[in-house]
Design a protein around this motif. Structure first.
Motif, PDB file in Angstrom:
ATOM      1  N   PRO A  21       0.789  -1.238   0.000  1.00  0.00           N
ATOM      2  CA  PRO A  21       0.000   0.000   0.000  1.00  0.00           C
ATOM      3  C   PRO A  21       0.825   1.294   0.000  1.00  0.00           C
ATOM      4  O   PRO A  21       0.413   2.283  -0.585  1.00  0.00           O
ATOM      5  CB  PRO A  21      -0.827  -0.086   1.281  1.00  0.00           C
ATOM      6  CG  PRO A  21      -0.779  -1.486   1.719  1.00  0.00           C
ATOM      7  CD  PRO A  21       0.427  -2.111   1.118  1.00  0.00           C
ATOM      8  N   PHE A  22       2.001   1.273   0.617  1.00  0.00           N
ATOM      9  CA  PHE A  22       2.773   2.516   0.727  1.00  0.00           C
ATOM     10  C   PHE A  22       4.019   2.517  -0.151  1.00  0.00           C
ATOM     11  O   PHE A  22       4.872   3.376   0.004  1.00  0.00           O
ATOM     12  CB  PHE A  22       3.148   2.768   2.193  1.00  0.00           C
ATOM     13  CG  PHE A  22       1.942   2.877   3.071  1.00  0.00           C
ATOM     14  CD1 PHE A  22       1.118   3.989   3.012  1.00  0.00           C
ATOM     15  CD2 PHE A  22       1.603   1.848   3.931  1.00  0.00           C
ATOM     16  CE1 PHE A  22      -0.018   4.090   3.797  1.00  0.00           C
ATOM     17  CE2 PHE A  22       0.467   1.935   4.733  1.00  0.00           C
ATOM     18  CZ  PHE A  22      -0.342   3.059   4.660  1.00  0.00           C
ATOM     19  N   ASN A  23       4.110   1.574  -1.064  1.00  0.00           N
ATOM     20  CA  ASN A  23       5.263   1.482  -1.952  1.00  0.00           C
ATOM     21  C   ASN A  23       5.059   2.394  -3.162  1.00  0.00           C
ATOM     22  O   ASN A  23       4.060   2.298  -3.853  1.00  0.00           O
ATOM     23  CB  ASN A  23       5.456   0.036  -2.406  1.00  0.00           C
ATOM     24  CG  ASN A  23       6.718  -0.181  -3.198  1.00  0.00           C
ATOM     25  OD1 ASN A  23       7.280   0.738  -3.771  1.00  0.00           O
ATOM     26  ND2 ASN A  23       7.159  -1.419  -3.233  1.00  0.00           N
ATOM     27  N   ASP A  24       6.035   3.268  -3.427  1.00  0.00           N
ATOM     28  CA  ASP A  24       5.940   4.191  -4.562  1.00  0.00           C
ATOM     29  C   ASP A  24       6.467   3.593  -5.863  1.00  0.00           C
ATOM     30  O   ASP A  24       6.318   4.183  -6.917  1.00  0.00           O
ATOM     31  CB  ASP A  24       6.705   5.479  -4.257  1.00  0.00           C
ATOM     32  CG  ASP A  24       6.032   6.292  -3.163  1.00  0.00           C
ATOM     33  OD1 ASP A  24       4.787   6.211  -3.052  1.00  0.00           O
ATOM     34  OD2 ASP A  24       6.735   6.994  -2.423  1.00  0.00           O
ATOM     35  N   GLN A  25       7.092   2.436  -5.799  1.00  0.00           N
ATOM     36  CA  GLN A  25       7.676   1.800  -6.981  1.00  0.00           C
ATOM     37  C   GLN A  25       6.576   1.089  -7.769  1.00  0.00           C
ATOM     38  O   GLN A  25       6.001   0.104  -7.310  1.00  0.00           O
ATOM     39  CB  GLN A  25       8.747   0.803  -6.553  1.00  0.00           C
ATOM     40  CG  GLN A  25       9.454   0.137  -7.695  1.00  0.00           C
ATOM     41  CD  GLN A  25      10.506  -0.839  -7.201  1.00  0.00           C
ATOM     42  OE1 GLN A  25      10.752  -0.979  -6.009  1.00  0.00           O
ATOM     43  NE2 GLN A  25      11.128  -1.527  -8.125  1.00  0.00           N
ATOM     44  N   ILE A  26       6.292   1.565  -8.993  1.00  0.00           N
ATOM     45  CA  ILE A  26       5.214   0.977  -9.790  1.00  0.00           C
ATOM     46  C   ILE A  26       5.711  -0.099 -10.754  1.00  0.00           C
ATOM     47  O   ILE A  26       4.938  -0.887 -11.260  1.00  0.00           O
ATOM     48  CB  ILE A  26       4.416   2.044 -10.567  1.00  0.00           C
ATOM     49  CG1 ILE A  26       5.310   2.811 -11.527  1.00  0.00           C
ATOM     50  CG2 ILE A  26       3.700   2.976  -9.627  1.00  0.00           C
ATOM     51  CD1 ILE A  26       4.571   3.757 -12.438  1.00  0.00           C
ATOM     52  N   ASP A  27       7.020  -0.133 -11.029  1.00  0.00           N
ATOM     53  CA  ASP A  27       7.606  -1.141 -11.908  1.00  0.00           C
ATOM     54  C   ASP A  27       8.477  -2.086 -11.086  1.00  0.00           C
ATOM     55  O   ASP A  27       9.177  -1.649 -10.172  1.00  0.00           O
ATOM     56  CB  ASP A  27       8.469  -0.490 -12.989  1.00  0.00           C
ATOM     57  CG  ASP A  27       7.677   0.455 -13.884  1.00  0.00           C
ATOM     58  OD1 ASP A  27       6.451   0.287 -13.993  1.00  0.00           O
ATOM     59  OD2 ASP A  27       8.298   1.351 -14.474  1.00  0.00           O
TER      60      ASP A  27
END
Length: 83
Positions: A21-27
């Motif tokens: 939920p709080f991870n900014d990494q989309i790849d």
């Protein structure tokens, strides 16, 4: 977050991609382990039914990438050695 579950006895496994939920990494990318680099592997993207063939060498050196995972989204890919 990425997990690989590999069965050496049956030469198959699965890869689970999960975005917290709080991870900014989309790849995300993962290089697989334990494969025969000369063999061809069939990857099945379970959600979409898409099938991709890659060599064990490609999967161990370049890996498998997933793009644009939404927060709390997961993706399951199963793989097996092609006959």
């Amino acid at each position: 977050m990425v997990y690989q579950f590999h069965r050496t006895d049956s030469k198959e496994g699965m890869i689970l991609f999960f975005r917290r939920p709080f991870n900014d990494q989309i790849d995300q990318n993962v290089r697989l382990k334990g494969l025969d680099e000369k063999a061809t592997c069939e990857l099945l993207y379970e959600d979409s039914g898409v099938v991709v063939n890659k060599t064990g060498k490609e999967l161990m050196e370049t890996g498998v990438s997933v793009r644009n995972l939404e927060r709390r989204e997961s993706l399951l890919i199963t793989y097996k050695k092609s006959e």
